[in-house]
Design a protein around this motif. Structure first.
Motif, PDB file in Angstrom:
ATOM      1  N   ARG A  44       1.113  -1.457  -0.004  1.00  0.00           N
ATOM      2  CA  ARG A  44      -0.070  -0.105   0.485  1.00  0.00           C
ATOM      3  C   ARG A  44       1.109   1.167  -0.229  1.00  0.00           C
TER       4      ARG A  44
ATOM      5  N   GLY B 199      -4.724   3.169   4.997  1.00  0.00           N
ATOM      6  CA  GLY B 199      -5.862   2.504   5.320  1.00  0.00           C
ATOM      7  C   GLY B 199      -5.572   1.541   6.535  1.00  0.00           C
ATOM      8  N   ASP B 200      -4.658   2.608   7.364  1.00  0.00           N
ATOM      9  CA  ASP B 200      -3.900   2.212   8.626  1.00  0.00           C
ATOM     10  C   ASP B 200      -5.181   2.960   9.209  1.00  0.00           C
ATOM     11  N   THR B 201      -5.523   2.777   9.968  1.00  0.00           N
ATOM     12  CA  THR B 201      -6.214   3.511  11.154  1.00  0.00           C
ATOM     13  C   THR B 201      -5.725   3.935  12.239  1.00  0.00           C
TER      14      THR B 201
ATOM     15  N   ALA C 228      -3.322   1.353  14.126  1.00  0.00           N
ATOM     16  CA  ALA C 228      -1.874   0.830  13.838  1.00  0.00           C
ATOM     17  C   ALA C 228      -1.005   1.832  13.532  1.00  0.00           C
TER      18      ALA C 228
ATOM     19  N   MET D 160      -8.708  -2.923  19.796  1.00  0.00           N
ATOM     20  CA  MET D 160      -8.388  -2.653  18.488  1.00  0.00           C
ATOM     21  C   MET D 160      -9.770  -2.445  17.280  1.00  0.00           C
ATOM     22  N   MET D 161     -10.823  -2.868  18.047  1.00  0.00           N
ATOM     23  CA  MET D 161     -12.592  -2.621  17.280  1.00  0.00           C
ATOM     24  C   MET D 161     -13.289  -1.509  17.570  1.00  0.00           C
ATOM     25  N   GLY D 162     -12.947  -0.719  18.855  1.00  0.00           N
ATOM     26  CA  GLY D 162     -13.726   0.310  18.806  1.00  0.00           C
ATOM     27  C   GLY D 162     -14.593   0.064  20.177  1.00  0.00           C
TER      28      GLY D 162
ATOM     29  N   ARG E  77     -10.208  11.195  20.279  1.00  0.00           N
ATOM     30  CA  ARG E  77     -10.434   9.935  19.706  1.00  0.00           C
ATOM     31  C   ARG E  77     -10.136   8.221  19.692  1.00  0.00           C
ATOM     32  N   GLN E  78     -11.245   8.181  18.851  1.00  0.00           N
ATOM     33  CA  GLN E  78     -10.678   5.636  19.600  1.00  0.00           C
ATOM     34  C   GLN E  78      -9.895   6.000  18.036  1.00  0.00           C
TER      35      GLN E  78
ATOM     36  N   LEU F  42     -10.486   4.350  14.961  1.00  0.00           N
ATOM     37  CA  LEU F  42     -11.438   3.571  14.219  1.00  0.00           C
ATOM     38  C   LEU F  42     -11.361   5.144  12.941  1.00  0.00           C
ATOM     39  N   VAL F  43     -10.200   5.208  13.167  1.00  0.00           N
ATOM     40  CA  VAL F  43      -9.785   6.453  12.210  1.00  0.00           C
ATOM     41  C   VAL F  43      -8.307   6.108  11.748  1.00  0.00           C
ATOM     42  N   PRO F  44      -9.033   6.223  10.105  1.00  0.00           N
ATOM     43  CA  PRO F  44      -8.363   6.032   9.665  1.00  0.00           C
ATOM     44  C   PRO F  44      -6.745   7.115   8.801  1.00  0.00           C
TER      45      PRO F  44
ATOM     46  N   ILE G 187     -14.308   1.181   9.313  1.00  0.00           N
ATOM     47  CA  ILE G 187     -13.929   2.210   7.419  1.00  0.00           C
ATOM     48  C   ILE G 187     -14.213   1.400   6.315  1.00  0.00           C
TER      49      ILE G 187
ATOM     50  N   ARG H 273     -13.334  -8.481   8.825  1.00  0.00           N
ATOM     51  CA  ARG H 273     -12.710  -7.048   8.647  1.00  0.00           C
ATOM     52  C   ARG H 273     -11.347  -6.626   7.559  1.00  0.00           C
TER      53      ARG H 273
ATOM     54  N   ARG I 133     -17.777   4.295   8.697  1.00  0.00           N
ATOM     55  CA  ARG I 133     -17.810   5.381   9.976  1.00  0.00           C
ATOM     56  C   ARG I 133     -18.770   5.966  10.351  1.00  0.00           C
TER      57      ARG I 133
ATOM     58  N   SER J  58      -4.041  -4.307   8.112  1.00  0.00           N
ATOM     59  CA  SER J  58      -2.496  -3.195   7.709  1.00  0.00           C
ATOM     60  C   SER J  58      -1.218  -4.846   7.719  1.00  0.00           C
TER      61      SER J  58
ATOM     62  N   LYS K 225     -22.544   5.449  22.716  1.00  0.00           N
ATOM     63  CA  LYS K 225     -20.491   5.351  22.415  1.00  0.00           C
ATOM     64  C   LYS K 225     -20.707   7.350  22.787  1.00  0.00           C
TER      65      LYS K 225
END
Lengths: 98, 472
Positions: A10, A27-29, A32, A57-59, A74-75, A78-80, B42, B50, B87, B149, B449
């Motif tokens: 990537r 594509g990484d959060t 990550a 890692m799943m919110g 911010r989590q 969940l954010v790219p 995402i 996933r 999202r 990833s 949430k």
């Protein structure tokens, strides 16, 4: 703790962690990318100041809380990542105005 | 990127784009119902699939054929007319089937005639000493990083716990060139005997051959220690070692990463906040919603499909999604149901998918000492409340999880009880010599949430809304 697979082709995305440039991948959060960076990215808790890293890692666990582009709590999982994103490792509770 | 729902009202709103949600939304849209699929991640796939549309791990054998099944579901969804928003964090669902959803830091509302909750599962809390240390994560977390990833452990890595996911993860890490030093298997020896009556169904299920070959693959490369009865993580601000007891002997091994897993449990927060009745499941040791054969809950118009309906695995989740969607179609547009697979066929598919589950549930039923901690072990990670704190509160009168909030703030942090709720219920039940059903669970409410007050204040409001809260 973690390394990237050699098969991962990537494109790179440059983010900044506490002002330092870090190479992430598209594509990484955020979480990550932080764990892959090899840097000390431990946050500290609002209650006791204990150091933490992401757990689920799943919110669901909220141990990945981080300040992203000036917005606290911010989590990160969940954010790219996005080019030029400014990440601050959050120490303690979210600051007023952030 | 910010994309609110296009309409104010839909026939069907599906929440969660894992196996059940993908199948439900595609089925409902295929029958011509206006369908909205909301998902927090995402991309689509939930946890089991996933990053199915974006994974860098494109060598198909590395993640396995079961993973790539998800690609067909996403394709079917994309070929349908369903509106999909990623999202999108659903923070409210009420009895009027009004959904509050946060997308790009702005909240919107949508109404539905039917809601299908497909919020899936999360990993059962594994409250051992030191489980909050940096370097201790869930097995699912490692798997998420691997799938989305291409990241694999490369320090001294220990995987501890039990269950099918643990072996799958270990195999995937090894296939991608990652490092695992030890697997500490916490399966109770007695479980093998208890599971025997269910063995025939298991032996004839697809789980058996797959599970066996995966365990062989892993055992050939990793030292596996069975019969682990105690487990603790230690380190000063960072994991440094894992100690365990097996066969009565204590050992301590240096470690940089400890991955924990003792099964998954339904993610109940949104369903409970909507008022859906749940019961304690004595076999799976978790709360499961009370549902009819089509997944319909105690709240009119809300159905639950997938692991949120009780743990059944991905294949069962897909079928449950189709069943719930078909039931919605039968109720809203009976003529269109003829286009879909008949209910009888779906029920046969479900029975097949659930074959072998009782064996797995019994064999991998987590041991009491790993569910109900003692002493200084943290139970509530957010508010940093220990087992001893909770027992002290019980001693001075806390009767259940809701009273305990006033004593110790358990479950009041950002995770809203997701990582402590089951432990608190079982710990208090044991301390008060009651059943988990009698002790009950946190009373969950919207927002499920955290959202900011600014976001709430910015929600469009009518004159009536303002009148309802402004005095004079």
């Amino acid at each position: 703790m973690f390394k990237r697979s050699e098969l991962d082709k990537r494109p790179q995305v440059e983010i900044f962690v506490d002002g330092v440039a870090v190479a992430a991948r598209q594509g990484d959060t955020v979480s990550a990318a932080l764990l892959a960076s090899g840097r000390d990215v431990r946050r500290s808790t609002a209650v006791s100041g204990a150091p933490r890293l992401p757990y689920c890692m799943m919110g669901v666990c909220f141990d990945c809380l981080v300040t992203i582009d000036g917005v606290g709590n911010r989590q990160g999982c969940l954010v790219p990542v996005a080019e030029g994103m400014q990440i601050e490792i959050q120490k303690g509770k979210r600051e007023i105005g952030k | 990127m910010t994309m609110a729902p296009k309409r104010e009202a839909y026939d069907v709103v599906v929440i969660g784009a894992g196996p059940a949600g993908l199948a439900a939304a595609a089925t409902s849209a295929e029958a011509g119902l206006s369908t909205l699929l909301l998902d927090e991640n995402i991309g689509p796939g939930g946890q089991v699939f996933r990053a199915i549309a974006s994974t860098p791990v494109t060598e198909r054998a590395q993640l396995g054929a079961d993973y790539w099944m998800g690609a067909d579901l996403v394709q079917a969804l994309r070929a349908s007319s369903a509106e999909v928003i990623q999202r999108a964090t659903v923070w409210s669902l009420d009895r009027n089937l009004e959904i509050g959803v946060s997308i790009g830091s702005a909240s919107a509302f949508a109404r539905a005639r039917r809601v299908i909750l497909a919020t899936g599962a999360l990993e059962r809390p594994f409250p051992i000493p030191g489980w909050t240390l940096p370097g201790v994560m869930t097995a699912g977390a490692a798997q998420t990083m691997l799938k989305s990833s291409g990241l694999v452990p490369d320090g001294r890595t220990v995987i501890a716990g039990q269950g099918p996911l643990l072996w799958l993860l270990a195999a995937q890490i090894l296939r991608l060139g990652g490092r695992i030093d030890h697997i500490l298997d916490t399966t109770e020896r007695g479980n093998y005997f208890a599971a025997l009556p269910h063995a025939l169904a298991f032996l004839t299920s697809p789980y058996f051959a797959k599970g066996l070959s995966m365990m062989r693959e892993v055992r050939a490369k990793v030292q596996v220690i069975s019969g682990v009865t105690e487990l603790a993580a230690a380190g000063d601000g960072q994991l440094a070692s894992v100690s365990y007891v097996a066969g009565g002997k204590r050992e301590t091994i240096p470690a940089d990463l400890l991955l924990l897993h003792q099964g998954v449990v339904p993610n109940v927060n949104l369903a409970m906040a909507a008022g859906v009745e749940h019961r304690w499941d004595e076999l799976q040791l978790c709360w499961s919603p009370v549902l009819d054969a089509s997944g319909t809950s105690s709240v009119a118009g809300i159905a639950i499909a997938g692991d949120g309906a009780g743990i059944g695995g991905a294949t069962a989740a897909v079928v449950r999604g189709r069943i719930a969607a078909r039931a919605a179609v039968e109720a809203l547009a009976p003529a269109a149901a003829a286009k879909l697979a008949p209910m009888a066929t779906l029920r046969t598919d479900l029975a097949k998918a659930e074959r072998g589950r009782a064996f797995l549930d019994t064999l991998f039923r987590p041991a009491k000492q790993f569910r109900i901690p003692a002493g200084d072990t943290i139970v509530c990670r957010c508010e940093e409340v220990t087992a001893k704190d909770i027992l002290d509160a019980v001693a001075i009168g806390a009767t259940g999880p809701n009273q305990l909030k006033a004593y110790r703030r358990t479950g009041m942090g950002p995770c809203q009880g997701r990582l402590c709720g089951l432990t608190v219920t079982e710990l208090m039940a044991q301390a008060r010599a009651k059943s988990p059903q009698e002790i009950g669970y946190y009373r969950l409410r919207a927002p499920v949430k955290p959202i900011t007050l600014a976001e709430l204040a910015a929600v469009p409001k009518s004159e009536d809304d303002v009148k309802a809260v402004v005095r004079g």
